[in-house]
Enzyme design. Structure first.
Site, PDB file in Angstrom:
ATOM      1  CG  HIS A  58      -1.924   1.123   1.186  1.00 49.08           C
ATOM      2  ND1 HIS A  58      -3.283   0.900   1.121  1.00 49.08           N
ATOM      3  CD2 HIS A  58      -1.785   2.469   1.187  1.00 49.08           C
ATOM      4  CE1 HIS A  58      -3.926   2.054   1.089  1.00 49.08           C
ATOM      5  NE2 HIS A  58      -3.018   3.028   1.135  1.00 49.08           N
ATOM      6  CG  HIS A  60      -1.059   6.989  -1.568  1.00 49.80           C
ATOM      7  ND1 HIS A  60      -2.282   7.156  -2.165  1.00 49.80           N
ATOM      8  CD2 HIS A  60      -1.286   6.239  -0.452  1.00 49.80           C
ATOM      9  CE1 HIS A  60      -3.221   6.559  -1.442  1.00 49.80           C
ATOM     10  NE2 HIS A  60      -2.640   5.994  -0.389  1.00 49.80           N
ATOM     11  CD  GLN A 157      -6.898  10.885  -1.741  1.00 45.17           C
ATOM     12  OE1 GLN A 157      -5.748  10.456  -1.780  1.00 45.17           O
ATOM     13  NE2 GLN A 157      -7.688  10.692  -0.699  1.00 45.17           N
ATOM     14  CG  HIS A 215      -7.594   4.183   0.538  1.00 46.14           C
ATOM     15  ND1 HIS A 215      -7.019   3.819  -0.645  1.00 46.14           N
ATOM     16  CD2 HIS A 215      -6.646   4.853   1.242  1.00 46.14           C
ATOM     17  CE1 HIS A 215      -5.769   4.255  -0.669  1.00 46.14           C
ATOM     18  NE2 HIS A 215      -5.510   4.884   0.466  1.00 46.14           N
ATOM     19  CD  GLU A 218      -6.999   6.295   5.637  1.00 47.12           C
ATOM     20  OE1 GLU A 218      -7.362   6.378   4.451  1.00 47.12           O
ATOM     21  OE2 GLU A 218      -5.891   6.685   6.046  1.00 47.12           O
ATOM     22  CG  ASP A 315      -0.979   5.130   3.585  1.00 43.99           C
ATOM     23  OD1 ASP A 315      -1.260   5.336   2.396  1.00 43.99           O
ATOM     24  OD2 ASP A 315      -1.751   5.416   4.525  1.00 43.99           O
ATOM     25  CD1 TRP A 321      -3.357  12.175   3.889  1.00 42.14           C
ATOM     26  CD2 TRP A 321      -2.121  12.172   2.027  1.00 42.14           C
ATOM     27  NE1 TRP A 321      -4.190  12.383   2.818  1.00 42.14           N
ATOM     28  CE2 TRP A 321      -3.465  12.391   1.666  1.00 42.14           C
ATOM     29  CE3 TRP A 321      -1.154  12.141   1.010  1.00 42.14           C
ATOM     30  CZ2 TRP A 321      -3.872  12.579   0.343  1.00 42.14           C
ATOM     31  CZ3 TRP A 321      -1.557  12.319  -0.305  1.00 42.14           C
ATOM     32  CH2 TRP A 321      -2.904  12.538  -0.619  1.00 42.14           C
TER      33      TRP A 321
HETATM   34 FE   FE2 Z   1      -3.480   5.112   1.378  1.00 39.88          FE
END
Ligand code: FE2
Length: 437
Positions: A58, A60, A157, A215, A218, A315, A321
């Site tokens: 996982h 991005h 997203q 996702h 979350e 992630d 993030w």
């Molecule tokens: Fe993610």
């Protein structure tokens, strides 16, 4: 038989010790003690753990290393919480060019291969008329294919229904060659929209014969229960073994009776689960700014107990993030072990599996492992076993891809200048006296 490479004296993750691994033509051809064969190259791995490569299930990659770019944005909320990150990313992505995304992603892949990661499943945001990230990461996938298997997920997203055009953009991305169908049901406007998005996205995957990785839930909202729909729809469409649920943080705070029904349903639908310990603990369990705070990660030991395949993902690395990260799947396993409170020998080994064999299975990687017939892909670590590797986030002494060494890092040893003590120290502590073990 003449070999191209023999790695001598390896400890394997399953506990076997002093094993020689013979490689010919990019494949492992022998795994046995005291292999009698000649080879063009030998690597002495005596007492070292040799692992199959790390796999990140996982990630991005379109946003990685973009943290510094967010400082130029007019309103830059760097709270570390999910929705701030989404807003920053949305503002940033309008300014990105494919060339810039390719450059950042390739830089990240340099770090990843140096750290022994040889397969990455990356979400790519499709909420963008230009599909800049899709174009860029398809190019990156082609350019890194010699050393990293990059699997891409079409990820809406900003919401599959919530973002105007996302439905068309997602299909365009799949037509362009993106591998996996993504989703974000908890970010749709209503629970009903979230439910409908799960059904529609799974139908797209079923029609096209694609894997799914969403996702899912979350959030800290205990009533976010899209995993239930994901499981039910997986069964309806016969997609067992082809669907992954990433995050599931809401399960941490769900009603226990409900969870006692939910976990068997997830197991029945053969859904794989991908918690992301670094970002989960950073972004969730905040209790709306109040106290007490809880751990923002799903129920890992209980899911494992039910026979569900779990992988820990990374992630984010230095993106809108998450401020930290270093392509280190041992750091991910270390945090996963802590947040899930998994410290027994068996549980620590499970944390190691969660960044190696389990994600390989979730990605449906072909020829992964350390058995004859597998690709000759492996990592020699400055550690004796999985526990020590996680404890030290051990140095990757050699990273081998298809029988070729593609990265080397010197062993970490510190020179000491203190009276009456040895002049060098490594943190690979090995008690001489078994009573001290
Ligand atoms: Fe993610």
């Amino acid at each position: 038989m003449a070999m191209d490479l023999i790695v001598r004296g390896a400890n394997l993750p399953d506990g076997r010790a002093g094993v020689d691994i013979g490689v010919h033509d990019g494949r492992i051809v022998a795994v046995e003690p005291a292999l009698e064969a000649e080879a063009g190259q030998e690597i002495d791995a005596s007492g070292r753990l040799v692992s199959p490569p790390f796999v990140d299930a996982h990630f991005h990659m379109d946003a990685t290393l973009a943290r510094s770019l967010t400082r130029a944005l007019p309103a830059s909320g760097q709270s570390g919480l999910l929705f701030d990150g989404i807003n920053m990313w949305d503002a940033l992505k309008q300014r990105l060019s494919a060339e810039e995304v390719v450059e950042r992603a390739l830089t990240y892949c340099d770090m990843a291969i140096a750290q022994g990661i040889q397969a990455i499943r990356s979400h790519v945001d499709v909420c963008d008329e230009r599909l800049t990230g899709v174009e860029a990461l398809l190019e990156v996938k082609r350019r890194v294919s010699g050393y990293i298997d990059l699997q891409l997920i079409a990820f809406p997203q900003m919401g599959y229904y919530r973002y105007a055009g996302a439905q068309q953009h997602l299909k365009r991305a799949l037509d362009m060659g993106v591998d996996v169908v993504g989703g974000i049901p908890h970010f749709e406007r209503t629970m009903a929209d979230g439910t409908a998005s799960v059904s529609e996205l799974l139908e797209i995957a079923a029609e096209r014969g694609l894997l799914v990785d969403m996702h899912c839930d979350e959030t800290d909202d205990p009533l976010s229960r899209h995993i239930e729909t994901l499981s039910r729809e997986t069964l309806r469409l016969g997609l067992q073994g082809r669907v992954a649920a990433s995050h599931l943080t809401s399960m941490h705070v769900m009603d226990n009776y409900y969870v006692s029904k939910l976990i068997p349903l997830i197991a029945e639908s053969e859904i794989d689960v991908i918690p992301n310990p670094l970002t989960n603990i950073a972004a969730w369990g905040d209790n709306n700014g109040s106290y007490p705070k809880w751990r923002g990660m799903t129920r890992v030991p209980e899911l494992r107990e039910a026979g569900i395949t779990l992988a820990f993902g990374q992630d984010c690395v230095m993106d809108p993030w998450y401020v930290y990260g270093s392509a280190d799947m041992l750091e991910v396993a270390h945090m996963g072990s802590h947040v899930a409170a998994m410290f027994s020998d068996d549980q620590v080994r499970a944390c190691f599996d969660a960044v190696t064999v389990n994600p390989a299975r979730i990605l449906h990687l072909e020829g992964y492992g350390l058995e004859p017939g597998c690709h000759a892909d492996m990592v020699v670590l400055q550690a004796a076993d999985p526990l020590e590797a996680i404890r030290l986030k051990a140095t990757r002494l050699a990273v081998i891809r298809r029988g070729e060494v593609v990265a080397r890092t010197p062993a970490a040893v510190t020179e000491l200048s203190v009276p009456g003590r040895p002049n060098s120290v490594a943190l690979t502590y090995r008690p001489a006296d078994p009573d001290n073990a």
